[in-house]
Design a protein around this motif. Structure first.
Motif, PDB file in Angstrom:
ATOM      1  N   ALA A 188       0.825  -1.196   0.000  1.00 12.81           N
ATOM      2  CA  ALA A 188       0.000   0.000   0.000  1.00 12.81           C
ATOM      3  C   ALA A 188       0.862   1.250   0.000  1.00 12.81           C
ATOM      4  N   GLY A 189       1.945   1.209   0.766  1.00  9.96           N
ATOM      5  CA  GLY A 189       2.837   2.355   0.831  1.00  9.96           C
ATOM      6  C   GLY A 189       3.558   2.586  -0.475  1.00  9.96           C
ATOM      7  N   ALA A 190       3.971   1.505  -1.106  1.00  8.26           N
ATOM      8  CA  ALA A 190       4.675   1.623  -2.385  1.00  8.26           C
ATOM      9  C   ALA A 190       3.759   2.184  -3.455  1.00  8.26           C
ATOM     10  N   ALA A 191       2.483   1.751  -3.412  1.00  3.88           N
ATOM     11  CA  ALA A 191       1.530   2.235  -4.412  1.00  3.88           C
ATOM     12  C   ALA A 191       1.286   3.728  -4.241  1.00  3.88           C
ATOM     13  N   GLY A 192       1.318   4.187  -2.980  1.00  2.00           N
ATOM     14  CA  GLY A 192       1.050   5.592  -2.729  1.00  2.00           C
ATOM     15  C   GLY A 192       2.245   6.497  -2.958  1.00  2.00           C
ATOM     16  N   ARG A 193       3.465   5.927  -2.799  1.00  3.69           N
ATOM     17  CA  ARG A 193       4.661   6.757  -2.893  1.00  3.69           C
ATOM     18  C   ARG A 193       5.497   6.472  -4.136  1.00  3.69           C
ATOM     19  N   GLY A 194       5.126   5.385  -4.806  1.00  4.75           N
ATOM     20  CA  GLY A 194       5.909   5.029  -5.978  1.00  4.75           C
ATOM     21  C   GLY A 194       7.238   4.395  -5.628  1.00  4.75           C
ATOM     22  N   GLY A 195       7.363   3.911  -4.386  1.00  2.70           N
ATOM     23  CA  GLY A 195       8.610   3.279  -3.949  1.00  2.70           C
ATOM     24  C   GLY A 195       8.310   1.973  -3.241  1.00  2.70           C
ATOM     25  N   HIS A 213       4.681   4.199   9.547  1.00  3.48           N
ATOM     26  CA  HIS A 213       3.968   3.858  10.769  1.00  3.48           C
ATOM     27  C   HIS A 213       3.489   2.411  10.675  1.00  3.48           C
ATOM     28  N   ALA A 214       4.383   1.479  11.000  1.00  2.00           N
ATOM     29  CA  ALA A 214       4.040   0.062  10.919  1.00  2.00           C
ATOM     30  C   ALA A 214       3.123  -0.323  12.077  1.00  2.00           C
ATOM     31  N   PRO A 215       2.164  -1.224  11.842  1.00  2.00           N
ATOM     32  CA  PRO A 215       1.289  -1.666  12.932  1.00  2.00           C
ATOM     33  C   PRO A 215       2.110  -2.395  13.990  1.00  2.00           C
ATOM     34  N   PRO A 216       1.743  -2.285  15.261  1.00  2.00           N
ATOM     35  CA  PRO A 216       2.519  -2.934  16.322  1.00  2.00           C
ATOM     36  C   PRO A 216       2.524  -4.449  16.164  1.00  2.00           C
ATOM     37  N   ASP A 251      11.840  -6.285   0.231  1.00  2.00           N
ATOM     38  CA  ASP A 251      10.496  -6.702  -0.165  1.00  2.00           C
ATOM     39  C   ASP A 251      10.490  -8.158  -0.614  1.00  2.00           C
ATOM     40  N   GLY A 252      11.527  -8.546  -1.316  1.00  2.00           N
ATOM     41  CA  GLY A 252      11.613  -9.926  -1.788  1.00  2.00           C
ATOM     42  C   GLY A 252      11.765 -10.907  -0.639  1.00  2.00           C
ATOM     43  N   GLU A 253      12.628 -10.558   0.334  1.00  2.00           N
ATOM     44  CA  GLU A 253      12.831 -11.427   1.497  1.00  2.00           C
ATOM     45  C   GLU A 253      11.554 -11.549   2.310  1.00  2.00           C
ATOM     46  N   LEU A 254      10.864 -10.445   2.480  1.00  2.00           N
ATOM     47  CA  LEU A 254       9.620 -10.452   3.244  1.00  2.00           C
ATOM     48  C   LEU A 254       8.561 -11.307   2.560  1.00  2.00           C
ATOM     49  N   ALA A 255       8.413 -11.129   1.269  1.00  2.00           N
ATOM     50  CA  ALA A 255       7.414 -11.888   0.525  1.00  2.00           C
ATOM     51  C   ALA A 255       7.725 -13.385   0.557  1.00  2.00           C
ATOM     52  N   ALA A 256       9.008 -13.726   0.407  1.00  2.00           N
ATOM     53  CA  ALA A 256       9.403 -15.133   0.422  1.00  2.00           C
ATOM     54  C   ALA A 256       9.141 -15.761   1.789  1.00  2.00           C
ATOM     55  N   LEU A 257       9.479 -15.027   2.849  1.00  2.00           N
ATOM     56  CA  LEU A 257       9.266 -15.539   4.195  1.00  2.00           C
ATOM     57  C   LEU A 257       7.783 -15.709   4.496  1.00  2.00           C
TER      58      LEU A 257
END
Length: 248
Positions: A103-110, A116-119, A212-218
């Motif tokens: 969602a953040g990448a879509a909004g910022r293009g990055g 502000h990550a959820p706890p 992002d790749g590591e997170l998605a794979a995990l």
């Protein structure tokens, strides 16, 4: 390994010399019958020491370190590795992080982590023990732990599948892996991250450091493991249902 009752009583007298057994149980939340049974058997559970030490504002790690079986805990704490920290992040939190980043990448293009990550859900989580062992396993860890402790490999695996390890096995696993001795105690829920000396926000920092790749794979690996577990549970349920139907 349960603690000798005599050593426990000496420790208890040292921290609360004027308190009665009833006082200790009332303050700590330990049932009187439970403590009485442990004392009669001559073996006191580590969880009892942890509960009582918290009630008297004593760090549980320091309390356990006063007993011979856990004297190694008196050494300076070793900070957990990034892999250990990530292993203590619940699967749902990983999925939330994937969504938040997308969602953040879509909004910022990055593709940076959201500001502000959820706890994160407090450790431990549903597969924290197995994930922790997998994170520190070099391929031979289970064999070394089995050899060092005498536990049968299948029994060790059964504990991991059930998401539990005895405190003794948790520390033995840490020792054989060459990591901090408190990691397994956190993974099993025996102590908290703060009690283990983990820096505040350490798990979040480890999560943010994943690409992002590591997170998605995990997240994908965790989902696949969860799917297998749920499928086994469904099969067991169907088998049980069939048995009851056949019994009439």
């Amino acid at each position: 390994m349960p603690l000798p009752a005599k050593a426990f009583q000496r420790w208890l007298h040292g921290i609360a010399p004027q308190a009665s057994t009833a006082d200790i149980c009332r303050i700590s939340g330990v049932k009187r019958t439970t403590l009485a049974q442990q004392l009669v058997r001559g073996k006191v559970a580590e969880s009892t020491v942890v509960s009582i030490s918290r009630a008297f504002n004593i760090n549980p790690v320091a309390a356990l370190a006063t007993f011979e079986n856990y004297s190694e805990l008196a050494a300076s704490p070793v900070l957990p590795s990034a892999a250990e920290l990530v292993s203590q992040i619940a699967t749902m939190d990983l999925l939330k992080a994937v969504i938040a980043r997308s969602a953040g990448a879509a909004g910022r293009g990055g593709t940076d982590a959201p500001e502000h990550a959820p706890p994160l859900t407090p450790a431990p989580h549903a597969t924290s023990v197995k994930n922790w062992v997998d994170a520190i396993d070099d391929g031979e860890l289970r064999h070394r732990v089995s050899t060092a402790t005498g536990i049968a490999p299948q029994n060790y695996s059964a504990q991991l599948t059930a998401n539990r390890l005895t405190p003794e096995l948790a520390i033995a696993t840490s020792r054989e892996a060459g990591v901090g001795l408190t990691g397994g105690l956190v993974a099993t829920g025996m102590i908290t991250e703060a009690e283990a000396g983990w820096p505040p926000g350490a798990r979040q920092a480890a999560l943010d450091a994943l690409t992002d790749g590591e997170l998605a794979a995990l997240a994908g690996e965790r989902l696949q493991a969860l799917g297998k577990t749920l499928k086994r549970q469904e099969q067991d349920h169907e088998q049980t249902k069939t048995i009851w139907e056949n019994l009439g």
